[in-house]
Design an enzyme around this catalytic site. Structure first.
Site, short mmCIF file in Angstrom:
data_model
loop_
_atom_site.label_atom_id
_atom_site.label_comp_id
_atom_site.label_asym_id
_atom_site.label_seq_id
_atom_site.Cartn_x
_atom_site.Cartn_y
_atom_site.Cartn_z
N ARG A 61 0.80 -1.29 -0.07
CA ARG A 61 -0.16 -0.19 -0.13
C ARG A 61 0.81 1.37 0.12
O ARG A 61 0.53 2.39 -0.60
CB ARG A 61 -0.98 0.13 1.20
N LEU A 99 -6.79 6.66 1.17
CA LEU A 99 -5.43 7.38 0.85
C LEU A 99 -4.45 7.29 1.86
O LEU A 99 -4.85 7.32 3.16
CB LEU A 99 -5.80 8.98 0.40
N ASN A 103 -14.24 14.93 0.06
CA ASN A 103 -14.99 13.91 -0.13
C ASN A 103 -16.22 13.91 0.22
O ASN A 103 -16.60 14.97 1.17
CB ASN A 103 -14.43 12.62 0.70
N THR A 104 -17.26 13.27 -0.35
CA THR A 104 -18.68 13.15 0.08
C THR A 104 -18.92 12.05 0.45
O THR A 104 -18.32 10.87 -0.09
CB THR A 104 -19.54 13.60 -1.28
N HIS A 105 -19.99 11.94 1.35
CA HIS A 105 -20.17 10.50 1.84
C HIS A 105 -22.02 10.57 2.17
O HIS A 105 -22.35 11.62 2.44
CB HIS A 105 -19.65 10.44 3.42
N ASP A 149 -9.01 12.66 5.98
CA ASP A 149 -7.81 12.38 6.79
C ASP A 149 -7.47 11.15 6.80
O ASP A 149 -7.88 10.27 5.63
CB ASP A 149 -8.18 13.11 8.32
#
EC number: 2.1.2.2
Length: 228
Positions: free
Chosen positions: A93, A121, A133-135, A167
């Site tokens: 990773r 990330l 980002n959206t959630h 984050d």
């Protein structure tokens, strides 16, 4: 009939003439962003459509993915540069994150948008520029990959969508903005998710425009738009 107003001493301007004090309608250069996708790219398409208008003030500098997907096809159709950084091609990773960071940095974005990007990330990518980002839930409630299902199963009467700064955690970053969606008695996961998606697209388009045009700063758990 006379008035006390002084007569104008300036000559009328012929049609088509340019006044000496006229200022051109100059807009600042559009802000470059990189969008990361993993799937169908409906959020990406909303950004592509918005960015086609010069007043939006955003240029999608590149679209990256962790796999071949429809989102890349949408980007290519719009003439946007694309790239793929597939985790399976790297030893671990950390190596994948470093490779992704290098490709993102090559596009020199002001910030990154993850639009249905299904990877966590790492520090190399997160350390470049802010990531947004959206959630499909009202964080901090119902984080993770099944936010809609979990909210419905819990029996909440409202849910919605959240735009947040990414984050190192899973949907734990500072919240930028949220929109509420009511849960209907006969909702299924699919029907509820469809209504959330409408709000999610509108929210992302609005937030990206504001972040690009007004700037923003992250102060602990607070995101202050209009601060650079």
């Amino acid at each position: 009939m006379t008035t006390d107003a002084p007569a104008s001493t300036s000559e009328p301007h012929p049609r088509g003439a340019v006044r000496r004090d006229a200022r051109p309608d100059v807009r600042p250069d559009p802000v470059p962003v990189v969008v990361l996708v993993s799937g169908s790219g409906t959020l990406l398409q909303a950004l592509i459509d918005a960015a086609a208008e010069p007043a939006y003030g955003v240029r999608i500098a590149a679209v990256g993915a962790d796999r071949d997907c429809v989102g890349l096809e949408r980007a290519a159709a719009a003439g946007v540069e694309t790239f793929v950084v597939a985790p399976r091609e790297y030893a671990d990773r950390t190596a994948w994150d470093l490779a992704l960071a290098e490709r993102v940095a090559g596009a020199a974005p002001r910030f990154v948008v993850t639009a249905g990007f299904m990877r966590i990330l790492g520090p190399a990518t997160l350390g470049l520029v802010p990531v947004v980002n959206t959630h499909p839930a009202l964080l901090p409630s119902f984080p993770g990959a099944h936010g809609v299902r979990d909210a419905l199963a819990y029996g909440v009467k409202v849910t919605g969508t959240t735009c947040h700064v990414v984050d190192a955690g899973v949907d734990t970053g500072p919240i930028i903005e949220q929109r509420v969606v009511a849960v209907e008695d006969d909702d299924t996961e699919e029907s509820l998710h469809e209504r959330i998606k409408v709000q999610e697209r509108e929210l992302l388009v609005d937030v990206v425009h504001r972040l690009a045009r007004e700037g923003f700063a992250v102060d602990g758990r607070r995101v202050r738009i209009g601060k650079r």
